[in-house]
Design an enzyme around this catalytic site. Structure first.
Site, short mmCIF file in Angstrom:
data_model
loop_
_atom_site.label_atom_id
_atom_site.label_comp_id
_atom_site.label_asym_id
_atom_site.label_seq_id
_atom_site.Cartn_x
_atom_site.Cartn_y
_atom_site.Cartn_z
N CYS A 13 -6.54 -18.37 35.90
CA CYS A 13 -6.87 -18.97 34.61
C CYS A 13 -6.41 -20.42 34.67
O CYS A 13 -6.11 -20.93 35.75
CB CYS A 13 -6.26 -18.21 33.43
N ASN A 16 -1.94 -20.21 34.22
CA ASN A 16 -1.26 -19.08 34.87
C ASN A 16 -0.10 -18.56 34.03
O ASN A 16 0.93 -18.17 34.56
CB ASN A 16 -0.83 -19.46 36.29
N CYS A 18 -1.06 -16.83 30.71
CA CYS A 18 -1.61 -15.84 29.77
C CYS A 18 -2.55 -14.87 30.48
O CYS A 18 -2.19 -13.74 30.77
CB CYS A 18 -2.34 -16.53 28.61
N ARG A 19 -3.76 -15.32 30.75
CA ARG A 19 -4.79 -14.40 31.25
C ARG A 19 -4.58 -13.96 32.69
O ARG A 19 -4.67 -12.76 32.99
CB ARG A 19 -6.16 -15.05 31.08
N SER A 20 -4.32 -14.89 33.61
CA SER A 20 -4.22 -14.48 35.02
C SER A 20 -2.98 -13.64 35.32
O SER A 20 -3.08 -12.66 36.06
CB SER A 20 -4.34 -15.67 35.96
N ASP A 132 -9.28 -17.69 26.05
CA ASP A 132 -7.89 -18.13 26.18
C ASP A 132 -7.17 -17.87 24.85
O ASP A 132 -7.55 -18.45 23.83
CB ASP A 132 -7.85 -19.61 26.54
#
Length: 167
Positions: A13, A16, A18-20, A132
């Site tokens: 993301c 690095n 939140c999402r990844s 996001d």
């Protein structure tokens, strides 16, 4: 060092945090539960280095912990070496995909969006973006978890297909 039949997955993301790292944590748990933790390596990175050295966003960690996931990765920036080393690079949205393709010198078949692994995805490369959640409310973190959990079976099947093609 990976064995020849092993595969590796890198979730990416922007920052690095939140999402990844959530992709990393959820998929690690999923493959462990399915019995594949010894042959699939999972990591995460961001397209920017602003958060390098940080743990996942506390709000994301809290949302993940409610579902039994531990997000223990440390933020780092993706490198060109990562793109060569990982069997599959999973971008969370089109901006991340574009940054990865720029770093790779163009589109590569092993660089795909997470949304392409969702059960109803039509496009095997793109699919819907994972939004996001950083500037939104708590529901954004739940949406991230929902999408990643839903993509896990397709991701695992893709990894198994990669393993069988290398055997």
């Amino acid at each position: 060092m990976n064995k020849p039949h092993d595969v590796s997955v890198l979730f990416v993301c922007m920052g690095n945090i939140c999402r990844s790292p959530t992709g990393e944590g959820v998929f690690k748990c999923y493959i462990r539960d399915q019995g594949y933790a010894d042959c699939i390596r999972v990591d995460s990175a961001g397209t920017i280095d602003y958060h390098r050295g940080n743990t996942a966003d506390p709000r994301m960690q809290t949302a993940a912990a409610r579902r039994g996931y531990e997000l223990d990765s440390i933020a780092r920036q993706v490198t060109a070496d990562d793109l060569a080393a990982f069997s599959l690079v999973v971008a969370m949205d089109r901006d991340n995909l574009q940054e990865l393709e720029l770093l790779a010198g163009g589109a590569r078949p092993h660089i795909r969006m997470l949304g392409s692994f969702l059960p109803d995805a039509i496009d095997t490369r793109l699919g819907p973006p994972v939004p996001d959640p950083y500037f939104g409310g708590s529901t954004g973190f739940e949406t991230v978890l929902d999408m990643i959990e839903e993509a896990c079976p397709g991701l695992l099947q893709h990894c198994l297909d990669l393993m069988s093609s290398r055997a």
